[in-house]
Design a protein around this motif. Sequence first.
Motif, PDB file in Angstrom:
ATOM      1  N   ASP A   1       0.823  -1.209   0.000  1.00  0.00           N
ATOM      2  CA  ASP A   1       0.000   0.000   0.000  1.00  0.00           C
ATOM      3  C   ASP A   1       0.862   1.268   0.000  1.00  0.00           C
ATOM      4  O   ASP A   1       0.597   2.217  -0.754  1.00  0.00           O
TER       5      ASP A   1
ATOM      6  N   LYS B   1      -7.354   2.925   4.755  1.00  0.00           N
ATOM      7  CA  LYS B   1      -6.660   3.034   3.473  1.00  0.00           C
ATOM      8  C   LYS B   1      -6.632   4.474   2.969  1.00  0.00           C
ATOM      9  O   LYS B   1      -5.588   4.949   2.496  1.00  0.00           O
TER      10      LYS B   1
ATOM     11  N   ALA C   1      -9.762   0.114  -3.221  1.00  0.00           N
ATOM     12  CA  ALA C   1      -9.939  -0.444  -1.880  1.00  0.00           C
ATOM     13  C   ALA C   1     -11.242  -1.228  -1.770  1.00  0.00           C
ATOM     14  O   ALA C   1     -11.309  -2.277  -1.118  1.00  0.00           O
TER      15      ALA C   1
ATOM     16  N   TYR D   1     -11.809  -0.351   7.454  1.00  0.00           N
ATOM     17  CA  TYR D   1     -10.712  -0.692   6.545  1.00  0.00           C
ATOM     18  C   TYR D   1     -10.545   0.379   5.467  1.00  0.00           C
ATOM     19  O   TYR D   1      -9.424   0.806   5.158  1.00  0.00           O
ATOM     20  N   LEU D   2     -11.666   0.854   4.880  1.00  0.00           N
ATOM     21  CA  LEU D   2     -11.588   1.872   3.833  1.00  0.00           C
ATOM     22  C   LEU D   2     -11.076   3.191   4.382  1.00  0.00           C
ATOM     23  O   LEU D   2     -10.281   3.880   3.737  1.00  0.00           O
TER      24      LEU D   2
ATOM     25  N   GLU E   1     -10.713  -4.574  -3.188  1.00  0.00           N
ATOM     26  CA  GLU E   1     -10.005  -5.449  -2.260  1.00  0.00           C
ATOM     27  C   GLU E   1     -10.968  -6.036  -1.233  1.00  0.00           C
ATOM     28  O   GLU E   1     -10.847  -7.219  -0.864  1.00  0.00           O
TER      29      GLU E   1
END
Length: 404
Positions: free
Chosen positions: A278, A394, A373, A390-391, A376
């Motif tokens: 990342d 990111k 993202a 999680y988003l 993913e």
Amino acid sequence: MAKQGFSYYKAETDRFQDIKIKRLKKKYHCTGYAVYQYLLNEIYRVQGYCLQFTDDHLFDVSEYWGIDEEDVTEIIDYCTEIGLFNARLWQEKGVLTARSIQTRYIDICKVCKKTPAIEEAFRLVESEKAVPAPEPLPQLFPPAEQSPMRIVPKGAAEVPKVVSDTPRVAAVVTDGAAAVTAQARTGAEGAGKRVLSELEAKEAEAVSAEFQKFPEGFQKFPETSGNFSEESDKSIKSYDNKNSSSNSPSREEEDKASLSSGKKRLDNLLKALSVCTDDARWIGSIERIDVDDSPLWALADEVRQSRGRLTVCSYLMPSLRSLVAAGRLVMRRQAADTSDELRRMLAAAKVPSYDIDRVLEAAQGQEAALREAIEEVRRSKGKITMPGRYLLSKLRKMAPAKAS
């Protein structure tokens, strides 16, 4: 059932000098450090090396320190961002651990005479391997071929004993050795020469056998110092091809070659520094980051020369983000998508409705990164249990000022 965690754990006196702790305290003050220490205590108390973080743990931390659950989540995300916890395990499996935590866990197990047991899916340290015992040295003089004992007549001076490290060192004979008979001296010298000649013949046979193992083409090359990599071989072949052709490359071909070499140099640097996927993708999205006058090379040299004092998470990435925020580095522009389409994609990824607005606000100017993202999350097939968090994590890595 035996207790897996510990009743106590050691704390280093230099922990307040850690740059990661200083960054955490500067951004979230004493609340951030209190949350981190609470989670560290739970890791060593429950399993000793990691903690499967759940909503119950989130409630306990929030209730104990009297802060909101959203603030606790933001503090944990920032701890993973600066390297106090492993970012990959936190984002994908909701597990809190770190390489330093597991190393300290193994040290405590050794003191307590306890066998460390780390699950392979969460292991961040290398397993210990037994060092093989060295092979015994060969005997230069077999017992059956020792030189005969020297006999000294009665009344003669005593011959001093001489210890030789190698069979090629001749013994020192003093004046008292004149009493040794010529026949005994001749027999001893003959036995020594015979042993030495046999050893030299065996060494020559061994060297010849080892040399025959190599291919015939390799034997034709002369000895050289240093190792040549595949890139050197490719450069030699390309140099021969250029000399064989009479036409010189055009200006466009030289520009393309320089661009490809800069990108390849950037990829080699990121691999050498063990930059995660990342962060490497984010660095690659910066304009002119691989040119010679880019500040990335100077920052990378400082990390290498610090001998572990500076790391990628604690120094390199924050410095690049600061340069982007100050306008000295510019991110590549990405095509923007409509909010309605993104809302549908977030809803399909099972992002809670109360997190969709936060994700869209944080993704302004980073719509392409948001789409990647979300893809993913879809490919994880349910392994990412908290897609909203999680988003946001990111996006915070892509543009920390907007996502926070």
